[in-house]
Design a protein around this motif. Structure first.
Motif, PDB file in Angstrom:
ATOM      1  N   ARG A 151       0.788  -1.224   0.000  1.00  0.00           N
ATOM      2  CA  ARG A 151       0.000   0.000   0.000  1.00  0.00           C
ATOM      3  C   ARG A 151       0.826   1.284   0.000  1.00  0.00           C
ATOM      4  N   VAL A 152       2.114   1.208   0.319  1.00  0.00           N
ATOM      5  CA  VAL A 152       2.918   2.413   0.529  1.00  0.00           C
ATOM      6  C   VAL A 152       4.001   2.534  -0.540  1.00  0.00           C
ATOM      7  N   VAL A 153       4.122   3.725  -1.128  1.00  0.00           N
ATOM      8  CA  VAL A 153       5.159   4.018  -2.123  1.00  0.00           C
ATOM      9  C   VAL A 153       5.903   5.288  -1.694  1.00  0.00           C
ATOM     10  N   LEU A 154       7.229   5.183  -1.591  1.00  0.00           N
ATOM     11  CA  LEU A 154       8.070   6.335  -1.293  1.00  0.00           C
ATOM     12  C   LEU A 154       8.578   6.957  -2.589  1.00  0.00           C
ATOM     13  N   ASN A 155       8.847   8.259  -2.587  1.00  0.00           N
ATOM     14  CA  ASN A 155       9.356   8.919  -3.792  1.00  0.00           C
ATOM     15  C   ASN A 155      10.333  10.023  -3.434  1.00  0.00           C
ATOM     16  N   ALA A 156      11.253  10.292  -4.343  1.00  0.00           N
ATOM     17  CA  ALA A 156      12.216  11.379  -4.170  1.00  0.00           C
ATOM     18  C   ALA A 156      12.802  11.739  -5.526  1.00  0.00           C
ATOM     19  N   GLY A 157      13.195  13.009  -5.677  1.00  0.00           N
ATOM     20  CA  GLY A 157      13.824  13.436  -6.915  1.00  0.00           C
ATOM     21  C   GLY A 157      13.781  14.940  -7.091  1.00  0.00           C
ATOM     22  N   PRO A 158      14.396  15.448  -8.148  1.00  0.00           N
ATOM     23  CA  PRO A 158      14.418  16.896  -8.422  1.00  0.00           C
ATOM     24  C   PRO A 158      13.169  17.339  -9.175  1.00  0.00           C
ATOM     25  N   TYR A 159      12.945  18.648  -9.172  1.00  0.00           N
ATOM     26  CA  TYR A 159      11.882  19.215  -9.999  1.00  0.00           C
ATOM     27  C   TYR A 159      12.373  20.504 -10.638  1.00  0.00           C
ATOM     28  N   LEU A 160      11.791  20.829 -11.769  1.00  0.00           N
ATOM     29  CA  LEU A 160      12.025  22.083 -12.478  1.00  0.00           C
ATOM     30  C   LEU A 160      10.695  22.809 -12.592  1.00  0.00           C
ATOM     31  N   SER A 161      10.711  24.139 -12.472  1.00  0.00           N
ATOM     32  CA  SER A 161       9.457  24.878 -12.557  1.00  0.00           C
ATOM     33  C   SER A 161       9.631  26.165 -13.342  1.00  0.00           C
ATOM     34  N   TYR A 162       8.524  26.560 -13.976  1.00  0.00           N
ATOM     35  CA  TYR A 162       8.469  27.839 -14.692  1.00  0.00           C
ATOM     36  C   TYR A 162       7.289  28.632 -14.148  1.00  0.00           C
ATOM     37  N   ALA A 163       7.546  29.834 -13.669  1.00  0.00           N
ATOM     38  CA  ALA A 163       6.506  30.694 -13.119  1.00  0.00           C
ATOM     39  C   ALA A 163       5.936  31.590 -14.213  1.00  0.00           C
ATOM     40  N   PHE A 164       4.648  31.433 -14.506  1.00  0.00           N
ATOM     41  CA  PHE A 164       4.027  32.279 -15.529  1.00  0.00           C
ATOM     42  C   PHE A 164       3.247  33.441 -14.903  1.00  0.00           C
ATOM     43  N   SER A 165       3.196  33.495 -13.567  1.00  0.00           N
ATOM     44  CA  SER A 165       2.605  34.627 -12.878  1.00  0.00           C
ATOM     45  C   SER A 165       3.303  34.789 -11.529  1.00  0.00           C
ATOM     46  N   ASN A 166       3.808  35.999 -11.238  1.00  0.00           N
ATOM     47  CA  ASN A 166       4.568  36.252 -10.012  1.00  0.00           C
ATOM     48  C   ASN A 166       4.136  37.557  -9.353  1.00  0.00           C
ATOM     49  N   ASP A 167       3.959  37.506  -8.019  1.00  0.00           N
ATOM     50  CA  ASP A 167       3.678  38.715  -7.245  1.00  0.00           C
ATOM     51  C   ASP A 167       4.438  38.653  -5.927  1.00  0.00           C
TER      52      ASP A 167
END
Length: 260
Positions: A151-167
């Motif tokens: 029933r249990v799954v562990l996860n790990a890793g990098p992510y990349l993001s692009y912000a199309f709206s910033n305040d």
């Protein structure tokens, strides 16, 4: 057997319909085997956290209030299990999410650039600061998975993001600004007097970080997910020097997923 005879035998085999049927069936079986170990998940949730300096700098004397805001997330993930027991896997995802917060703090000699009656004033602020941070992003996580039981799954890793709206904006009040440096001319704000600031144009478009978490199957194909996202670069552009310390986006994502 001479070379010409060997060539004739090879050509005859290749032209035999049965040979191509066997090869086609083998290819279809391999393709089915590859896709059989793929798993798809659509998910949604909310982010709780904020953009924080690490450690808390001397300029920030007290956090008076904090609100995580309503930061929604929706996305999808494709997982490929790499072994026969489906213990280890790898995946890629895409999600749209909001990160934000509201804070009020008491600060001393805090780098600030304010607008007062249409005039821009820059220097060191001592007093109270109200801040609102809001960012809408497209995020692509690259993830390794490990199944811990049925029933249990562990996860790990990098992510990349692009912000199309910033305040990133707010106002200062109940204090004073020293123009230029801590020994500059003193400009006081008391009572209902306040001055606004807006650093939204100085926020990065591209960010990266690490994430890790756990998913628990609670009913057939329904998962409950918890993931910690930790940004590895400052939310501001490197050329922005008004705020003298880095702010890192740190968020706990809680939500649900449907696996098929």
């Amino acid at each position: 057997m001479n070379t010409n005879v060997r060539v004739l035998i090879i050509v005859a085999v290749l032209l035999t319909p049965g040979f191509h049927e066997v090869q086609g069936a083998r290819g279809e079986t391999e393709n089915r085997g590859f896709f059989r170990s793929l798993e798809y998940e659509v998910n949604a949730g909310t982010n709780i956290g904020g953009a924080s300096p690490l450690p808390l700098p001397a300029e920030i004397r007290k956090i008076n209030s904090y609100s995580p805001e309503l930061n929604l997330q929706i996305g999808a993930t494709v997982r490929k299990w790499l072994d026969a027991d489906a213990k280890w896997g790898a995946g890629i995802g895409v999600r749209f999410e909001t990160k934000g917060m509201k804070t009020q703090a008491t600060v001393k000699n805090y780098g600030m650039e304010i607008i007062d009656n249409g005039k821009t004033l820059k220097g060191r602020w001592t007093g109270k600061v109200q801040t609102k941070y809001h960012s809408q992003q497209l995020v692509v996580p690259l993830t390794a998975f490990y199944r811990l039981g049925s029933r249990v799954v562990l996860n790990a890793g990098p992510y990349l993001s692009y912000a199309f709206s910033n305040d990133f904006n707010g106002y200062v009040f109940d204090g004073y600004l020293r123009e230029g440096d801590p020994t500059g001319d003193k400009i006081s704000f008391s009572g209902d007097s306040k001055a606004s600031y807006d650093f939204g144009s100085e926020l990065r478009k591209f960010q990266w970080g690490m994430q890790g978490g756990v998913s628990v199957r609670v009913y057939k194909q329904l998962m409950v997910n918890a993931n910690l996202e930790w940004g590895c670069n400052d939310i501001f552009n490197s050329s922005f020097k008004t705020i003298s310390f880095d702010l890192y986006p740190i968020y706990l994502n809680l939500g649900f997923g449907y696996v098929f």
